[in-house]
Design a protein around this motif. Sequence first.
Motif, short mmCIF file in Angstrom:
data_model
loop_
_atom_site.label_atom_id
_atom_site.label_comp_id
_atom_site.label_asym_id
_atom_site.label_seq_id
_atom_site.Cartn_x
_atom_site.Cartn_y
_atom_site.Cartn_z
N LYS A 29 51.20 7.75 31.77
CA LYS A 29 50.98 7.29 33.14
C LYS A 29 52.17 7.56 34.04
O LYS A 29 52.01 8.00 35.17
N ASN A 30 53.37 7.32 33.57
CA ASN A 30 54.54 7.38 34.44
C ASN A 30 55.37 8.65 34.34
O ASN A 30 56.15 8.93 35.24
N GLY A 33 52.06 12.73 33.51
CA GLY A 33 51.19 13.09 34.63
C GLY A 33 51.96 13.58 35.83
O GLY A 33 51.54 14.53 36.50
N ARG A 34 53.08 12.99 36.10
CA ARG A 34 53.88 13.40 37.25
C ARG A 34 54.55 14.73 37.01
O ARG A 34 54.59 15.59 37.88
N LYS A 35 55.06 14.95 35.81
CA LYS A 35 55.80 16.18 35.52
C LYS A 35 54.88 17.38 35.28
O LYS A 35 55.19 18.48 35.72
N ARG A 40 49.89 10.86 40.09
CA ARG A 40 50.25 9.52 39.62
C ARG A 40 49.31 8.50 40.24
O ARG A 40 48.72 8.73 41.29
N TRP A 41 49.18 7.39 39.55
CA TRP A 41 48.33 6.31 40.01
C TRP A 41 48.95 4.99 39.61
O TRP A 41 49.74 4.92 38.68
N TRP A 42 48.62 3.95 40.36
CA TRP A 42 49.14 2.63 40.06
C TRP A 42 48.28 1.58 40.75
O TRP A 42 47.42 1.91 41.56
N GLU A 55 47.68 9.26 43.93
CA GLU A 55 48.55 10.16 44.67
C GLU A 55 48.64 11.51 43.96
O GLU A 55 48.76 11.57 42.74
N ASN A 112 43.78 5.87 31.75
CA ASN A 112 44.60 7.00 32.18
C ASN A 112 43.72 8.17 32.61
O ASN A 112 43.97 8.80 33.63
N TYR A 116 43.80 9.51 36.47
CA TYR A 116 44.20 10.88 36.81
C TYR A 116 43.04 11.69 37.37
O TYR A 116 43.24 12.54 38.22
N CYS A 119 42.85 11.00 40.95
CA CYS A 119 43.95 11.62 41.69
C CYS A 119 43.70 13.11 41.94
O CYS A 119 44.12 13.64 42.96
#
Length: 160
Positions: A29-30, A33-35, A40-42, A55, A112, A116, A119
């Motif tokens: 999650k942190n 997904g971002r890399k 990302r989501w929250w 996002e 997750n 995603y 997103c």
Amino acid sequence: LLCTFFIKGFVINFVISIVLIALDFWTVKNVTGRKLVGLRWWNEADDSGSAWRFEAAPEGSRTYNPSEKNLFWIALVGNCAVWVALGFMELFRLKFDYLIIPIIGTILGSSNLVGYFKCSREAKDQLQSMTSSIMTSAATSYATSATQSMLGGGASSARV
């Protein structure tokens, strides 16, 4: 589950499994997904309730490797599939105490996946195009078979 090969106690196996599942959830999650895909989501919670935030990185801000993107999505879906398979395995073995572990793994993995998916504009577009192509091919197949049956039925009655 496979953890009974190493340790026979349910409580220790349960605690270790849940901690590892939580670490996997947090990492995917942190970090991952971002890399790997720039998503990302929250969830934001306040006194008035909670709201989900999704996002995606702005277009052109960074290039992402297509093979890494594919690996990311395959791993997300595969994670859920493995947890479901392990759940069925425990269900068929009638080990209901261990069934809670794959249920928790499925819940966290699918959250997750859904986060995603919401997103990703790309994934939504691919799903829409796949759905429309399936619907188009089904409609074409139906129209073709209906036309053939109408023509085939008329030709066979003309021969009689």
